[in-house]
Design a protein around this motif. Sequence first.
Motif, short mmCIF file in Angstrom:
data_model
loop_
_atom_site.label_atom_id
_atom_site.label_comp_id
_atom_site.label_asym_id
_atom_site.label_seq_id
_atom_site.Cartn_x
_atom_site.Cartn_y
_atom_site.Cartn_z
N ARG A 1 0.81 -1.22 0.00
CA ARG A 1 0.00 0.00 0.00
C ARG A 1 0.85 1.27 0.00
O ARG A 1 0.41 2.31 -0.51
CB ARG A 1 -0.92 -0.01 1.21
N THR A 2 2.04 1.20 0.57
CA THR A 2 2.91 2.38 0.58
C THR A 2 3.42 2.66 -0.83
O THR A 2 3.41 3.81 -1.30
CB THR A 2 4.09 2.17 1.55
N SER B 1 -1.47 4.07 1.30
CA SER B 1 -0.71 4.75 2.34
C SER B 1 -0.02 5.94 1.68
O SER B 1 0.77 5.78 0.75
CB SER B 1 0.33 3.80 2.96
N GLN C 1 -2.53 6.62 10.63
CA GLN C 1 -1.98 5.39 10.07
C GLN C 1 -1.87 4.30 11.13
O GLN C 1 -1.39 3.20 10.84
CB GLN C 1 -0.59 5.64 9.49
N GLN D 1 -5.80 5.96 6.90
CA GLN D 1 -5.23 5.42 5.67
C GLN D 1 -4.56 4.09 5.98
O GLN D 1 -4.38 3.73 7.16
CB GLN D 1 -4.21 6.40 5.08
N ARG E 1 -1.87 1.24 6.69
CA ARG E 1 -0.62 1.33 7.46
C ARG E 1 0.59 1.29 6.53
O ARG E 1 0.60 0.57 5.53
CB ARG E 1 -0.52 0.17 8.45
N SER E 2 1.61 2.06 6.90
CA SER E 2 2.85 2.06 6.13
C SER E 2 3.61 0.77 6.36
O SER E 2 3.64 0.24 7.47
CB SER E 2 3.72 3.25 6.55
#
Length: 612
Positions: A158-159, A200, A253, A303, A305-306
């Motif tokens: 996602r990042t 993210s 986050q 959003q 999570r990183s």
Amino acid sequence: MERLDEALGRSSKSSIWPIAVDDPPRKLILSSPVLQVANANTVKDRFLFVFSDILVIAKPVIPDPNWDMSKPSVYERKFIVKSVASLRDLKFCADRDDSRARTSLNSGHMRHQVIRAFVHQFAKDPDMAITTLFDKSSMRVDPVALGQLLFRAVELDRTRLGEYLARRTSKVVLKAYLDCFGFRSMRIDKGLRAFLLSISIPPKASLEHLMDAFASRWYEANSDLVVYDREVAIRLVRSIVQLNEVMHGGISQNPGFTSYPKRNVIGRDFIDAFHRADPRCYAVPGEFLDKVYAAIRRERLSQARSTQGGGSTDLMISIKRPIPSRLTYRIQSEPIILRIPQPDEHLTIQLYGEGLHIDPPFLTFAKSAEASFRLMATTLGPKSVVMWRSGPHALLYSGLPLSSPVTVERAFMRNTFQVAFKNHEGQKRKYMFSVDDSVKHRSLIDTLRQQIELTSQPPQRSSIDMSSPSSLKLRRAVEATAFRVLQDALISSEDSPHVGQFPSAIDHAYATLTGSASPYGNGHLSASPSNLHRRSKSRSQVYHRHGAGKLEPDLTESDREDGFLRRDASLSQRPEEQLWTTNGLEMVCRQNSSLPHVLAYLHVEGSNGTMI
């Protein structure tokens, strides 16, 4: 004639003659009323007669507007035969997804490997992963297809996804990605939550660019439902994000409970500030803004999570029973079941779908690790079921599809199957049929499949000697002649105008024997417009009176204007059409199957392989 007289005088005990005549080999296996699906809005009443080696498609002549073709009646059923097809040459598809499923079985493993490699490489280098994927597909990079792929691949980092979509050069990809959500009729703040939970956002990325892109796509999906313009929609999204930042310190986050607002902004202040920003903003009702304010106060924006800083592994949400790809209008679906590893009272899954009634509209897992919901469609066409997580533990979970496409169809699109064959004019035809009752549908397709398999097998016993090529040619000619004779006898002159246009059974047999071009091929016949297939304009007279069709009264207004529910003249007998009763039709089809055996018994082939 001498041979015929001689045969008739022979003893029945020493020949196959009485067997062929008194007990013809062709048997009626099953007959059933069906609906022929002409298009997404039109069906026709049809009746199928499945014999041991042929399929007869007939149109019932309905004697009374309230007559139920599916039930016994005081009226004797009468039919106009539309087509007669050999099961040996019939192409049969028991389900619309059969061919797609076969393709998936052949290529699914390979596709899965390619996507897995893409997901793995995307986490390291998105640009290289995209280039490699399209190179393997021998395609140029298509931004729209890429956006749809990024949306469906829920395993993506996602990042990295947020970094890629936030680029100015990914504008078209971002647009395609957002359009996959299905934002129509969804409240703008709910759509924003669903989008934010899918990515993210990196610290250096332009949050404003992402929010403006979301607002534009949301507006495009709802432009005919709101009275304000795109600029007001963009300003509204910016105001929501700003309100969240003032009250909660930004887009979170990290999982956890939403704390008391850092600044106690009241709803009236938020509404007044938004309306003062631009006179056009007064087009957004204060009641709507009050609902948005209450939602942000109750739960902050979050959003994904990183993945850059490590941390615990996400808990997986699995779909035990998936969302169906098709729904029937106003028919509730089977339960769709979602499962998490263990009960969690701090997780809620919100559900939404435009034109769909979802029961319940959100799922909780306080008492069980499983939760289910059902869908019922209130409008036709393509839909999307949007799911997003909420609650203090929402960010601990992953694996939930962002949106699932669903096509809503009318009731006659259930329990369908397809057949394809060359008709009596030698033209390729493909038909879709529907059966209202699932048990009857299963019986019909099982019977068809079984009989097709039996006709594809070589006969165990042949009444015509197969020892020479000429005998094989003779057998084929005799069978083709008998089949053509049956078509000529059954199909009405409206559909088979042979006078001066179509060849006779003798012409067909001669072409088979000599190996010459088929008289039904691409010769002069197909060039004449008068020889084109004439499709019946009749429409079903029983669909809206029986079964699931009764649930569609609101879909029939335009049909009434076109005569959909009026008694159609095409369902009554025309002078050139021949009516058949069930018994008469069965008798003719069975007796016709005796022809090859009778001709074989008469020894119509000489010792030198020539016809006598």
